[in-house]
Structures are given as structure tokens and as C-alpha cells.
Write a protein that holds these residues in place. Sequence first.
Motif, PDB file in Angstrom:
ATOM      1  N   ASP A   1      42.286  52.361  25.023  1.00 12.84           N
ATOM      2  CA  ASP A   1      42.220  51.301  23.994  1.00 12.84           C
ATOM      3  C   ASP A   1      42.280  49.920  24.632  1.00 12.84           C
ATOM      4  N   TYR A   2      43.021  49.812  25.743  1.00 14.38           N
ATOM      5  CA  TYR A   2      43.258  48.482  26.326  1.00 14.38           C
ATOM      6  C   TYR A   2      42.513  48.232  27.625  1.00 14.38           C
TER       7      TYR A   2
ATOM      8  N   LEU B 274      40.768  42.811  26.648  1.00 12.67           N
ATOM      9  CA  LEU B 274      40.938  41.544  25.916  1.00 12.67           C
ATOM     10  C   LEU B 274      40.549  40.331  26.753  1.00 12.67           C
ATOM     11  N   SER B 275      40.740  40.421  28.075  1.00 14.86           N
ATOM     12  CA  SER B 275      40.497  39.216  28.899  1.00 14.86           C
ATOM     13  C   SER B 275      39.304  39.388  29.839  1.00 14.86           C
ATOM     14  N   GLY B 276      38.929  40.642  30.088  1.00 24.73           N
ATOM     15  CA  GLY B 276      37.844  40.898  31.042  1.00 24.73           C
ATOM     16  C   GLY B 276      38.332  40.879  32.484  1.00 24.73           C
ATOM     17  N   GLU B 277      39.651  40.687  32.666  1.00 23.39           N
ATOM     18  CA  GLU B 277      40.195  40.599  34.031  1.00 23.39           C
ATOM     19  C   GLU B 277      40.378  41.980  34.652  1.00 23.39           C
TER      20      GLU B 277
ATOM     21  N   HIS C  13      51.506  46.253  25.974  1.00 26.01           N
ATOM     22  CA  HIS C  13      50.210  45.594  26.144  1.00 26.01           C
ATOM     23  C   HIS C  13      50.278  44.083  25.924  1.00 26.01           C
ATOM     24  N   VAL C  14      51.160  43.653  25.003  1.00 28.57           N
ATOM     25  CA  VAL C  14      51.287  42.203  24.752  1.00 28.57           C
ATOM     26  C   VAL C  14      51.838  41.524  26.006  1.00 28.57           C
ATOM     27  N   CYS C  15      52.812  42.170  26.619  1.00 26.76           N
ATOM     28  CA  CYS C  15      53.426  41.667  27.864  1.00 26.76           C
ATOM     29  C   CYS C  15      52.391  41.624  28.977  1.00 26.76           C
ATOM     30  N   ALA C  16      51.584  42.687  29.066  1.00 25.15           N
ATOM     31  CA  ALA C  16      50.529  42.742  30.104  1.00 25.15           C
ATOM     32  C   ALA C  16      49.545  41.590  29.896  1.00 25.15           C
ATOM     33  N   THR C  17      49.186  41.349  28.629  1.00 20.19           N
ATOM     34  CA  THR C  17      48.216  40.278  28.320  1.00 20.19           C
ATOM     35  C   THR C  17      48.777  38.932  28.767  1.00 20.19           C
TER      36      THR C  17
END
Length: 343
Positions: free
Chosen positions: A7-8, A30-33, A309-313
Amino acid sequence: MPREVCDYYQVRETIGSGGFAQVKIAKHRLSGETVAIKVMNKVALGEDLPRVQREINALRSLRHQHISQMYQVIDTPDDIYIVMEYVPGGEVFDYIVTKDRLLEDEARKFFRQVISAIAYVHNEGFAHRDLKPENLLLDRYQNIKLIDFGLVAKPQSLQDNLYTCCGSPAYAAPELIAGKPYLGSKADIWSMGILLYALLCGYLPFDDDNTVKLYKQILKGEYETPRWLSHGSIKILDSMLQTDPNQRITVKHLLSHPWVMTNYGVPVEWRSKYKPGSIDSEVIDVMSQYYGIGTTEMSNEIAEWKFDHVCATYYILCNMKYQGKRPRLLQPFVRGVLKEKNT
Ligand SMILES: Cn1cc(Br)cc1C(=O)Nc1[nH]nc2c1CN(C(=O)N[C@H](CN1CCCC1)c1ccccc1)C21CC1
């Protein structure tokens, strides 16, 4: 790949495999990184599972400019996934091999960063215990990033000798080889001596295919000093490669050792550039807009450091800034079903 991962992240090829783990490259959707994901199978881990828990617990409390950052932990019934900072420059080990050996100034630049990382790790109450060029990566700015905290331990506590069964003997301190109770922080200093020798010479001070002969060399603690080593280099190596751990220099004294100060004039900056609990407001702005919540609410969410996932972002956006990129998120966040524009 389970949904919690897919999903992420878009998981791509494997870039490393060692023992019971693999490291794969992946793209944060979400970021493409790009990120690195360390995958460990719980059954294959067997009795080594506690090692992974120790690594995760250590990485939870470590945030430093010279340590590869842990972003997220995904624990599924069969596997554990540790999402980490992707370091694109490869291993210091390979860098030394390509250059045969480093000149003193370049070795000093890297070694100052290793001292910074280890002084921080020891100050946080840990010992790495597996220091070697393969566990030092170089980022795009040729800065050192320390990885592999799988053998991490509390340095103040005397360790039993699980280490010798699974560490790399060429870097292991004599007291370890001798099977004595030892302090992880003092064993780290010995390994740093081996590491500096490898940087300056291009080969190891103690090396023999026959492990018994290798152990004898390490316990004796006598090594060759090639003619290209300066007097200062020989002195700092000698201060770390002391067979008696109580005679060995401490990382605090390495911070301002004359050899370390040469051409810099200032001691090593070892404190984390990330003030404990500090949160980047620009990144919070991007995320609170994206998730449609207030900046205070967003900051409070991040401050729990859940390694979800929020922390990872958050960490990934911070890393984008470190790379000189504008922190931004790509996919529109689908909050339930998007309302039609004209309603
Ligand atoms: C080698 N290389 C070349 C380029 Br370009 C990028 C890399 C690279 O590995 N980058 C990278 N970024 N982030 C990581 C890595 C590697 N990496 C690692 O954790 N790599 C270690 C490497 N150890 C050295 C001695 C034994 C295994 C690893 C641990 C378990 C299984 C496989 C690999 C992380 C996740 C932290």
C-alpha cells in the motif's frame, strides 16, 4: 508482499542479502523517494529474533546525521520489514578497495564522522559491536552513514560472548576472543582502530585464513606499521589497538585527539544535529495540508514517533530537504470518497 507494505511502497530489486535478512530497494508511493527495506523472515530468524528486536529498539532512540535512519517497522505474521534511509553511495569497504588505500586527510575526514557516530551511540547508552567498513555507507555527499545495529548492546553491562559466534573475528577485540566478560564500548574502540588501519593501509592489521592463528595475532596485539604511515597515525592507532581494554583510549578522548584535530583545529562535533524532540515545521506544514489536519495536531501525531507510515513520511520529507529537494507529496490523499466538485 503483504498489503501493509505494498500500500505504501513499490518494492523493487534486492541490493543485499546477508544471513537471515535481505535488503530491497523500494519507492515510497506518496513522495516518490527511494528507501531501503530490510526484510527478515521470522521462521528463518529462529533464535536470532531477539537480535532484530534489539536492533529495532536501538534504532527507535537513535537519530543522528551519521546513522542510517529507521523510518518504519512493519511486523506481519511471517516477516518483519524495517524501512530505512536509502544511502546511495555504497560501502566504504568498496571505496577503499577502488582506491587501494586512503591518504591521511581523506581517512581523517571519514574517521571523524565515525567518531561522531560512535560517540553519539555510546552517549545514548549503546555499543554497536560490529564496526567494519561493510557497515559504513557513503551518501551522495560522501558522508558516512552507520548501519547494521544487529549486534547492538548496552555498553555499561558486561556482555557474555555470543559475539564471537557471529561477529567478524578480524575486527573483534582481544578480550572478546579470550572469552572474557567485556564492555561493548571498549570493544567498539578496538574495532575503530582496525577500521582506521584498513582506511590508511588498505588491508587488515590482523589477518589469517586460519582462525586459530588469527586469534593468536589479535591476543598478541602486534601488527605491522607500513612505511607510509605518519608518526601521528601510528600513535592514534596504538591508542586504540591496546590489548588491555583499560589501557585503550575512550571515544571522548578521540574527539579532540591531536591526529583527529590536524587540519581541522576543532574537536569532532558528535551531538545529533536533530535536537531531541525537534520537529521540522516546513515538513509539518506539507503534511498537515496533505492530511487535512491542523499543524498542532500533525506535530502531536509525529511527536509520538510511532515508526508507522505517517512517521516514515515525515522522515522521508526531512531527508528530501537534506538532499536539497523541496519536500512535497504526490498522490491526492483520498479521504473516503472524494465529493463531486459541483455538489
Ligand atoms: C551497497 N550499496 C550500493 C549502493 Br549504490 C547502495 C547500497 C546500499 O546498500 N544502500 C543502503 N541504503 N540503506 C541501506 C543500505 C544497505 N543496508 C543494510 O542494512 N545493509 C546490510 C549490509 N551488511 C554489511 C555486512 C553484512 C550485511 C545488510 C544487512 C542485512 C542483509 C543485507 C544487507 C541499509 C538498510 C540500511
